[in-house]
Design a protein around this motif. Structure first.
Motif, mmCIF file in Angstrom:
data_model
loop_
_atom_site.group_PDB
_atom_site.id
_atom_site.type_symbol
_atom_site.label_atom_id
_atom_site.label_comp_id
_atom_site.label_asym_id
_atom_site.label_seq_id
_atom_site.Cartn_x
_atom_site.Cartn_y
_atom_site.Cartn_z
ATOM 1 N N ILE A 1 -56.865 -36.208 -19.820
ATOM 2 C CA ILE A 1 -57.720 -36.567 -20.944
ATOM 3 C C ILE A 1 -58.830 -37.469 -20.427
ATOM 4 O O ILE A 1 -58.704 -38.092 -19.365
ATOM 5 N N ILE A 2 -59.903 -37.518 -21.182
ATOM 6 C CA ILE A 2 -61.018 -38.412 -20.876
ATOM 7 C C ILE A 2 -60.995 -39.569 -21.870
ATOM 8 O O ILE A 2 -60.884 -39.369 -23.086
ATOM 9 N N LEU A 3 -61.089 -40.770 -21.347
ATOM 10 C CA LEU A 3 -61.209 -41.974 -22.166
ATOM 11 C C LEU A 3 -62.625 -42.498 -22.053
ATOM 12 O O LEU A 3 -63.190 -42.582 -20.954
ATOM 13 N N LYS A 4 -63.195 -42.860 -23.188
ATOM 14 C CA LYS A 4 -64.625 -43.213 -23.259
ATOM 15 C C LYS A 4 -64.806 -44.575 -23.913
ATOM 16 O O LYS A 4 -64.086 -44.936 -24.846
ATOM 17 N N ARG A 5 -65.777 -45.305 -23.397
ATOM 18 C CA ARG A 5 -66.187 -46.561 -24.025
ATOM 19 C C ARG A 5 -67.701 -46.625 -24.034
ATOM 20 O O ARG A 5 -68.354 -46.354 -23.039
ATOM 21 N N GLU A 6 -68.259 -46.996 -25.187
ATOM 22 C CA GLU A 6 -69.711 -47.178 -25.308
ATOM 23 C C GLU A 6 -69.987 -48.668 -25.280
ATOM 24 O O GLU A 6 -69.460 -49.426 -26.105
ATOM 25 N N GLN A 7 -70.821 -49.085 -24.345
ATOM 26 C CA GLN A 7 -71.084 -50.509 -24.168
ATOM 27 C C GLN A 7 -72.417 -50.909 -24.802
ATOM 28 O O GLN A 7 -73.307 -50.100 -24.927
#
Length: 347
Positions: free
Chosen positions: A341-347
């Motif tokens: 799976i891909i884990l994403k964070r928008e900073q």
């Protein structure tokens, strides 16, 4: 005029600020059954003589090095097209000991990454373990623990020694997550006869999840592994309490993105012409959405299936290209396909 100039400058600042795209940080969390990654040394304390590499008549050292090279190639490719980097976290199973995993992370492209290992020896009769490979530049282990699976053979009341369930609590770029690595009892002797053992493993896994929720109601939990059951089987669906749609979740339910894939005919290993989805990554509600800018959240689930991982001809055309067959190394990778799976964070 000074106030007017200040207002104009502030307007330009906020326009510039909001016109910029948020920076995105992406990480791959994967699981891969490494199909009997054993060394060439006979360990008299376990039944490693039954491992394919010990049974082969070929040069065992050459086989071992080729096996490492092949597995490192696969791992370095997982999630690269989505993130542009090697995976940050890789759960693994069917490894003999810590030393073979150390050899693996020092092979090919993996040696260029700051990988470390979380591993404990399991009491499995064959000596196979589970573990976690992680990039220390992005992931910090806070706590690691093995939880034993107690199984009793109802025929003669003897203990059955299986793989432990391995819990790792850590910080992914500062965001706390929990990972449980699994390799549940096999279907040896038949799926129905062995079902109670996997149900017992599911109950243990569910108890680990519930114990985490008791101390951290917003926990981001990922239970990953080779469950030796499909997403629709009792152990996964009912005991772990999973759902296929992320829109109908409540706090204790776990989301299984691999159930839809399985319903659509996809899988990670093939038996008698039919796909099974034994390898899965199952996640908690809090892993699906971002509550603040520091949060990572789920951004897609995949099966890593490249053409080189699949037999292109012969009697096993369309099957995963495995490492061993007929007592010999045949140049392949594993009888399972990796999931990620891909884990994403928008900073």
């Amino acid at each position: 005029m000074r106030y007017l100039t200040l207002i104009i400058l502030l307007n330009f600042y906020f326009i510039e600020l909001f016109s910029q795209d948020h920076k995105k940080e992406l990480h791959t969390l994967a699981f891969y059954n490494l199909e009997n990654l054993f060394d060439t040394i006979n360990d008299v304390t376990i039944n490693d003589e039954a491992s394919p590499i010990m049974e082969t008549s070929m040069n065992r050292t050459s086989v071992y090095l080729n096996k490492l090279k092949n597995l490192s190639k696969v791992i370095s490719d997982i999630g690269f097209s989505e993130t542009g980097s090697l995976p940050t976290l890789v759960g693994i199973c069917e490894v003999e000991n810590r030393f073979v995993v150390e050899d693996l992370i020092n092979t090919g492209k993996l040696k260029d990454i700051n990988y470390n290992i979380s591993h404990f020896d399991s009491p499995d009769n064959r000596g196979i373990d589970v573990g976690l490979i992680y990039n220390q530049d992005y992931f910090e282990v806070i706590r690691e623990k093995n939880i034993k699976l107690e199984l009793i053979n109802t025929d003669d009341s003897t203990h059955i020694f299986s793989r432990d369930q391995h819990l790792v609590e850590g910080l992914l770029s500062g965001d706390k997550i929990y990972i449980i690595i699994n390799h549940w009892p096999s279907r040896y002797g038949g799926a129905e006869r062995s079902r109670p053992f996997r149900n017992k493993a599911a109950k243990l896994n569910r108890s680990i999840i519930d114990s985490i929720f008791q101390v951290d109601q917003k926990a981001k939990i990922f239970t990953i592994g080779d469950f030796n059951d499909d997403p629709t089987d009792e152990s996964i669906k009912n005991i772990l309490n999973t759902v296929r749609n992320d829109t109908i979740l409540y706090s204790s339910v776990m989301f299984n993105p691999y159930e839809k894939m399985f319903d659509n005919g996809f899988g990670t290993l093939k038996y008698r012409g039919e796909w099974n989805m034994f390898d899965q990554i199952i996640l908690s509600l809090n892993s699906l959405k971002s509550h603040n800018l520091n949060d990572f959240y789920f951004n897609g689930a995949y099966i890593h299936s490249r053409p080189y991982l699949i037999n292109q001809d012969g009697n096993y055309e369309g099957y995963p290209f495995r490492s061993f067959a007929g007592g010999n190394f045949i140049g392949g990778y594993s009888d399972h396909l990796p999931v990620y799976i891909i884990l994403k964070r928008e900073q």
